[in-house]
Design an enzyme around this catalytic site. Structure first.
Site, short mmCIF file in Angstrom:
data_model
loop_
_atom_site.label_atom_id
_atom_site.label_comp_id
_atom_site.label_asym_id
_atom_site.label_seq_id
_atom_site.Cartn_x
_atom_site.Cartn_y
_atom_site.Cartn_z
N SER A 13 -0.70 10.61 9.69
CA SER A 13 0.10 10.73 10.92
C SER A 13 1.61 10.74 10.61
CB SER A 13 -0.25 9.63 11.93
OG SER A 13 0.23 8.38 11.51
N ARG A 91 -1.72 4.49 -3.55
CA ARG A 91 -1.92 4.44 -4.99
C ARG A 91 -0.61 4.04 -5.65
NH1 ARG A 91 -5.47 5.21 -8.54
NH2 ARG A 91 -4.66 5.75 -10.58
N LEU A 93 2.18 3.99 -8.27
CA LEU A 93 2.68 4.97 -9.23
C LEU A 93 3.23 4.23 -10.45
CD1 LEU A 93 4.35 7.25 -6.57
CD2 LEU A 93 2.42 7.89 -8.03
N HIS A 109 6.71 1.75 4.76
CA HIS A 109 5.84 0.58 4.71
C HIS A 109 5.86 -0.07 6.09
CE1 HIS A 109 3.66 -2.67 2.78
NE2 HIS A 109 4.42 -3.50 3.46
#
Ligand code: GAR
Length: 201
Positions: A13, A91, A93, A109
């Site tokens: 979204s 994920r 990095l 976030h």
């Protein structure tokens, strides 16, 4: 216009909000590529329908985080990407990747960082009993959810909130904040300098 890639793992979204904002005349960035590490990410369909190139890089196909990140970097470089937006990209990095893209790599976030890093963010906020929460767009650095902050928006936390209700309230603000922060970076109104976000006057 800056060439932007959006990295997703799911619903997408925030990616949709970035695509919508970037399609407006005069926006200083263009979303040219959407990459997912998850083949079933719903956001990929929307991106494809919007005529944006999509690519799946399944992390399970790589032996290590570094190998995955090198493959990802190769795809970004081949597409001439200048800014990378993580949008629900679940994920971690590698330090190498974060350094390679430093100053050009953003994340959103769903909390007021530095509070409530990691996952189960809204549960953490409700558990802590905070009366406001919100969202943060920040430059990505090797340490998780710790990079210099570009922009934040607050929302109230209500007594009857569940994690889902609070998440939805925060998400509504994420969709406005992320395009605004990307615009600032693409226009050169903010940059990463000596580990801090520096704003043009
Ligand atoms: C968003 O709330 C985003 O802030 C969060 O995941 C959701 C993705 O939703 N990201 C993180 O928690 C990253 N640490 P979306 O796929 O609909 O944009």
């Amino acid at each position: 216009m800056k060439r932007v890639a959006v990295l997703i793992s799911g619903r997408g979204s925030n990616m949709r909000a970035l695509i919508a904002a970037a399609s407006a005349p005069g926006f200083p960035a263009k979303i040219v590529l959407v990459i997912s590490n998850v083949v079933s990410a719903e956001g990929l369909h929307f991106a494809a329908e919007a005529g944006i190139a999509t690519q799946v890089i399944p992390h399970k196909a790589y032996r290590s985080r570094e190998e995955f990140d090198h493959a990802l970097n190769g795809v970004l470089e081949a597409a001439g990407i200048e800014i990378v937006c993580l949008a629900g990209f679940m994920r971690i990095l590698s330090d190498w990747f974060a350094k390679r893209w430093q100053g050009r790599l953003l994340n959103i976030h769903p909390s007021l960082l530095p509070l409530f890093k990691g996952v189960h963010v809204h549960e953490q906020a409700l558990q802590a009993g905070v009366r406001v929460s919100g969202c943060t767009v920040h430059f990505v650095v090797p340490e998780l959810d710790a990079g210099p902050i570009i922009a934040q928006t607050t929302v109230p936390v209500e007594m009857e909130d569940t994690p889902e209700i609070l998440a939805a309230r925060v998400l509504g603000e994420e969709h406005k904040l992320y395009p605004a922060a990307l615009k600032m970076l693409a226009e050169g109104k903010v940059r990463l300098e000596n580990g801090r976000a520096v704003f043009a006057r």
